[in-house]
Write a protein that holds these residues in place. Sequence first.
Motif, PDB file in Angstrom:
ATOM      1  N   LYS A 149       0.828  -1.207   0.000  1.00  0.00           N
ATOM      2  CA  LYS A 149       0.000   0.000   0.000  1.00  0.00           C
ATOM      3  C   LYS A 149       0.861   1.256   0.000  1.00  0.00           C
ATOM      4  CE  LYS A 149      -3.935  -2.016   2.480  1.00  0.00           C
ATOM      5  NZ  LYS A 149      -4.894  -1.818   1.396  1.00  0.00           N
ATOM      6  N   ILE A 150       0.304   2.307  -0.609  1.00  0.00           N
ATOM      7  CA  ILE A 150       0.864   3.654  -0.468  1.00  0.00           C
ATOM      8  C   ILE A 150      -0.072   4.390   0.470  1.00  0.00           C
ATOM      9  CG2 ILE A 150       1.450   5.786  -1.654  1.00  0.00           C
ATOM     10  CD1 ILE A 150       2.081   4.196  -4.106  1.00  0.00           C
ATOM     11  N   ILE A 151       0.302   4.434   1.720  1.00  0.00           N
ATOM     12  CA  ILE A 151      -0.567   4.959   2.767  1.00  0.00           C
ATOM     13  C   ILE A 151       0.261   5.844   3.674  1.00  0.00           C
ATOM     14  CG2 ILE A 151      -0.212   2.977   4.296  1.00  0.00           C
ATOM     15  CD1 ILE A 151      -3.170   3.219   5.099  1.00  0.00           C
ATOM     16  N   CYS A 152      -0.369   6.880   4.197  1.00  0.00           N
ATOM     17  CA  CYS A 152       0.363   7.872   4.985  1.00  0.00           C
ATOM     18  C   CYS A 152      -0.488   8.291   6.170  1.00  0.00           C
ATOM     19  CB  CYS A 152       0.722   9.074   4.122  1.00  0.00           C
ATOM     20  SG  CYS A 152       1.660  10.354   4.968  1.00  0.00           S
ATOM     21  N   ALA A 153       0.131   8.353   7.339  1.00  0.00           N
ATOM     22  CA  ALA A 153      -0.557   8.870   8.521  1.00  0.00           C
ATOM     23  C   ALA A 153      -0.691  10.384   8.405  1.00  0.00           C
ATOM     24  CB  ALA A 153       0.200   8.492   9.784  1.00  0.00           C
ATOM     25  N   ILE A 154      -1.693  10.939   9.066  1.00  0.00           N
ATOM     26  CA  ILE A 154      -1.913  12.388   9.021  1.00  0.00           C
ATOM     27  C   ILE A 154      -1.339  13.022  10.286  1.00  0.00           C
ATOM     28  CG2 ILE A 154      -3.982  12.163   7.603  1.00  0.00           C
ATOM     29  CD1 ILE A 154      -5.654  12.631  10.123  1.00  0.00           C
ATOM     30  N   PRO A 155      -0.795  14.247  10.182  1.00  0.00           N
ATOM     31  CA  PRO A 155      -0.321  14.939  11.397  1.00  0.00           C
ATOM     32  C   PRO A 155      -1.460  15.105  12.407  1.00  0.00           C
ATOM     33  CG  PRO A 155       0.485  16.033   9.421  1.00  0.00           C
ATOM     34  CD  PRO A 155      -0.513  15.014   8.967  1.00  0.00           C
ATOM     35  N   ARG A 156      -1.111  15.021  13.683  1.00  0.00           N
ATOM     36  CA  ARG A 156      -2.111  15.081  14.747  1.00  0.00           C
ATOM     37  C   ARG A 156      -1.816  16.258  15.673  1.00  0.00           C
ATOM     38  NH1 ARG A 156      -4.795  10.046  15.853  1.00  0.00           N
ATOM     39  NH2 ARG A 156      -4.968  10.710  18.025  1.00  0.00           N
ATOM     40  N   ARG A 157      -2.867  16.694  16.379  1.00  0.00           N
ATOM     41  CA  ARG A 157      -2.700  17.758  17.362  1.00  0.00           C
ATOM     42  C   ARG A 157      -1.985  17.218  18.591  1.00  0.00           C
ATOM     43  NH1 ARG A 157      -8.434  21.173  17.345  1.00  0.00           N
ATOM     44  NH2 ARG A 157      -8.526  21.495  15.069  1.00  0.00           N
ATOM     45  N   GLU A 158      -1.254  18.109  19.253  1.00  0.00           N
ATOM     46  CA  GLU A 158      -0.463  17.692  20.411  1.00  0.00           C
ATOM     47  C   GLU A 158      -1.328  17.139  21.535  1.00  0.00           C
ATOM     48  OE1 GLU A 158       1.912  20.931  21.656  1.00  0.00           O
ATOM     49  OE2 GLU A 158       3.296  20.830  19.962  1.00  0.00           O
ATOM     50  N   LEU A 159      -2.482  17.743  21.751  1.00  0.00           N
ATOM     51  CA  LEU A 159      -3.315  17.373  22.902  1.00  0.00           C
ATOM     52  C   LEU A 159      -4.364  16.335  22.563  1.00  0.00           C
ATOM     53  CD1 LEU A 159      -3.821  20.919  24.487  1.00  0.00           C
ATOM     54  CD2 LEU A 159      -2.060  19.218  24.996  1.00  0.00           C
ATOM     55  N   ASP A 160      -4.333  15.778  21.350  1.00  0.00           N
ATOM     56  CA  ASP A 160      -5.303  14.738  21.014  1.00  0.00           C
ATOM     57  C   ASP A 160      -5.018  13.480  21.832  1.00  0.00           C
ATOM     58  OD1 ASP A 160      -6.715  16.217  19.253  1.00  0.00           O
ATOM     59  OD2 ASP A 160      -5.698  15.477  17.459  1.00  0.00           O
ATOM     60  N   PRO A 161      -6.061  12.818  22.365  1.00  0.00           N
ATOM     61  CA  PRO A 161      -5.831  11.566  23.095  1.00  0.00           C
ATOM     62  C   PRO A 161      -5.203  10.505  22.195  1.00  0.00           C
ATOM     63  CG  PRO A 161      -8.050  12.414  23.479  1.00  0.00           C
ATOM     64  CD  PRO A 161      -7.470  13.223  22.373  1.00  0.00           C
ATOM     65  N   GLU A 162      -4.407   9.669  22.795  1.00  0.00           N
ATOM     66  CA  GLU A 162      -3.697   8.648  22.032  1.00  0.00           C
ATOM     67  C   GLU A 162      -4.643   7.625  21.424  1.00  0.00           C
ATOM     68  OE1 GLU A 162      -0.153   5.331  22.826  1.00  0.00           O
ATOM     69  OE2 GLU A 162      -0.635   6.864  24.314  1.00  0.00           O
ATOM     70  N   ASN A 163      -5.768   7.386  22.080  1.00  0.00           N
ATOM     71  CA  ASN A 163      -6.687   6.346  21.609  1.00  0.00           C
ATOM     72  C   ASN A 163      -7.845   6.897  20.779  1.00  0.00           C
ATOM     73  OD1 ASN A 163      -7.881   7.716  23.663  1.00  0.00           O
ATOM     74  ND2 ASN A 163      -8.670   5.903  24.755  1.00  0.00           N
ATOM     75  N   LYS A 164      -7.801   8.166  20.428  1.00  0.00           N
ATOM     76  CA  LYS A 164      -8.888   8.765  19.648  1.00  0.00           C
ATOM     77  C   LYS A 164      -8.454   8.918  18.195  1.00  0.00           C
ATOM     78  CE  LYS A 164     -12.079  12.691  19.386  1.00  0.00           C
ATOM     79  NZ  LYS A 164     -12.058  12.678  17.923  1.00  0.00           N
ATOM     80  N   GLY A 165      -9.225   8.307  17.302  1.00  0.00           N
ATOM     81  CA  GLY A 165      -8.926   8.416  15.891  1.00  0.00           C
ATOM     82  C   GLY A 165      -9.418   9.729  15.302  1.00  0.00           C
ATOM     83  N   ILE A 166      -8.740  10.225  14.271  1.00  0.00           N
ATOM     84  CA  ILE A 166      -9.106  11.456  13.573  1.00  0.00           C
ATOM     85  C   ILE A 166      -9.557  11.065  12.169  1.00  0.00           C
ATOM     86  CG2 ILE A 166      -8.367  13.745  12.871  1.00  0.00           C
ATOM     87  CD1 ILE A 166      -8.329  13.249  15.891  1.00  0.00           C
ATOM     88  N   LEU A 167     -10.809  11.358  11.856  1.00  0.00           N
ATOM     89  CA  LEU A 167     -11.399  10.907  10.598  1.00  0.00           C
ATOM     90  C   LEU A 167     -11.266  11.983   9.526  1.00  0.00           C
ATOM     91  CD1 LEU A 167     -13.066   8.562   9.307  1.00  0.00           C
ATOM     92  CD2 LEU A 167     -15.114   9.870   9.883  1.00  0.00           C
ATOM     93  N   ILE A 168     -10.815  11.593   8.338  1.00  0.00           N
ATOM     94  CA  ILE A 168     -10.804  12.468   7.170  1.00  0.00           C
ATOM     95  C   ILE A 168     -12.210  12.442   6.565  1.00  0.00           C
ATOM     96  CG2 ILE A 168      -9.856  12.844   4.871  1.00  0.00           C
ATOM     97  CD1 ILE A 168      -7.916  13.491   7.063  1.00  0.00           C
ATOM     98  N   THR A 169     -12.814  13.627   6.420  1.00  0.00           N
ATOM     99  CA  THR A 169     -14.213  13.691   5.977  1.00  0.00           C
ATOM    100  C   THR A 169     -14.386  14.221   4.558  1.00  0.00           C
ATOM    101  OG1 THR A 169     -14.433  15.888   6.985  1.00  0.00           O
ATOM    102  CG2 THR A 169     -15.043  13.979   8.334  1.00  0.00           C
TER     103      THR A 169
END
Length: 741
Positions: A149-169
């Motif tokens: 796969k050609i897949i890439c993680a997205i940058p995250r906010r510093e204070l985002d919880p480690e177990n909370k996913g961030i959805l691309i909408t």
Amino acid sequence: YVLNMDATGKPTIASPLEAHRSRTITFDTIGLDNGYDNPIFATLELQYPDTEDLVSGDVAVPKPDEVEKQLAYYELDLGLNHVSRRWATTVHRTACCLGAVPGGTDGPGGVIVGGEDYIEYQHESLQTTSDDAMQIDSGEATTKKSSTKIICAIPRRELDPENKGILITKIAVHRQKKSKFFALAQSELGDVYKVMLQVDPADKTKVVGMTVALLDTLPVANALNVSKLGMLFVPAEFGDHALYQFERIDLPDAATCTSEESKTAFLESSESEEIAFYNTANAYKIAKKFRPTVLKNLRKIYTMDNAAPTTGVMVGELAGNEVSPQIYTLNGRGPRSSLRVMRHGAAVTELAVSDLPGTPGGIFTIADNSEEAVEAGGKRNDKYIVVSFADATLVLSIGESVEEVGKESGFLTNAPTLACSALGNDGGMVQVHPNGVRHISKGRAKQWHCPGLKRIECASANESQVIIGFAGGEVRYFELDPVSGNLMESATREMGADVCCLDVGIISSGRSRSLFAAVGCRDLSVRIVSLEPGHLLTQRSSTALKARPHSVALQQMGSSTTSGASDASIADTVLTVGLDDGSSVRVSVDVITGGIGTNPTRRFLGARPVSVSRISLESSSSTLLLSSRPWISRLDTTSGKHIMGPLSYVPLDHGCSFSSDAIREGIVGTAGKTLRIISVDSSGMGGDDESFNTNKCPLRYTPRQMTLLATGGGNAAAADQQQQQQQRNHRQQIKMLVATL
């Protein structure tokens, strides 16, 4: 459905083709760029088992992890007119949106898939290379693992919880020149990322990598739209929409993630399943961290009002001094919430308010017709405001400030003024009062007195013509002699009925006089009389009314006038009549014969008699109508139709146009014992005659409910204080709105 264009260029739609699959949920569909080959569209699908098989027990109930979500290509064979499922591959269970990558000669083709914590590139031609392989020693056996796969993680906010996913909408792809392109992806938190694909230099159709960099943080959008002019339109899901301009698109200092980092992390891990590895916990370890800030790469240039979501509505006349009720709404979510006050009518900016010594009976402005102003050309500013009272006249000079002048203006100040105007091009003026006509030129005043005991009831004047009406129906006409510079009496006529209003019209550019005058009579009629030499005061046409006329105005819509706006289109002469019953009548007048049209337009404006005057709005001729509330009638340059809309302002008793160096197009009027200067925002006057203007008070949290409270004199609320600053007429209100958050 297949859309085509016929030989005439009109779109045609063909019969529908069956392209569905049973027991399938489709999350997103997008058309692909396939050059000149058969059209292809991609879908995100999830197929669920048959309910009957589950009930009968023939098929075991699948676990959530066992249900695969697929990216599928469907091809429309133009020769066979048939849709077939061309290719499919498994994608992450959280995938929810697609973006089409340019194909053919413009790019590698394929799709960008947005999901939770990751963005992935997929195409049917994507293959695994030998470089992706890696030896893994598990102790007992050595296995070979590779990344497909050609897949890439997205940058995250510093204070985002480690177990909370961030959805691309949302994903939007923008094409640039020379086969360049980039994509914008937005997360559910509003963070916008720039997505770039790296292609093989030897093979431009092969994608070898991907980078995701933080662009800026914007309101959560329903879509992202990038224009060719470098503008980004964001239709917000909650709150106002916005248009942004790109300040820069290269992001060297932004938080950036690459597909190589994600691939390396997978190959170095002990996880054998690639889809299982790309989860929230691993994304938190791979992703670069950032802290949200103000806009750095975008600049907001325009905001479009959006009342969604509306969580509360209240309707009522709570301001205390307005005619129409206001609509109070609670809108938005979170810190983008607001309390909005909607008023029916175009927005009005109040520029000045001054007290008067009494209740005026009329107001006029006199344009600057000095030799310097005439030589300068263009639209002339006003030099005097004339306020008429029951037994006096107040003259105000217009400069850096508005100041009262006395007898040095040449006006008769101990009598009311029925009409006044600049006269000629040498600084002359004319004043009509009940006892006569006063011509002021070069510091001297010449008086024409009424014969016997007659008194002037009504009058009208322009730059070279004056028409007056006496009790009993007699009308007299005066015209400026261009040779001697004197105002000469030219004609007299008995109308056969008492005259209650007059209008001599305006002088079009290139003419020396107005060709027609309108005369309103108490026998419920309006007559058009000629002002041509040789046919002075000859009746050209007349029309019957359902009520007595209160005021009349001849307006040349789209014409070029010496004292008004200019327009290159052909003039349409329009007669506007204000009636005593609170309605207005608008009818066309033939510019050659003076005949009144047979299709008048009537509209009820209020409970008070309607006063009509000419104004300029957006450099075009318009009409101000005053009844229980102010109205403006004008010609819509886009549709060519006459539109009429109210002003969101207190009722005015009298009004006329106003122009100065500071205010190019304004209105000066009176309301009670006050003199007011205002300007009109005509952008809110839509062609549907239903204009609204909105005042907003920002809120810190999501509003849930509001209620009315009766308050004393000293009580105030933060949500109401800003509204009081925006609207002076709220100072005396005894009710207020409280937003319960």
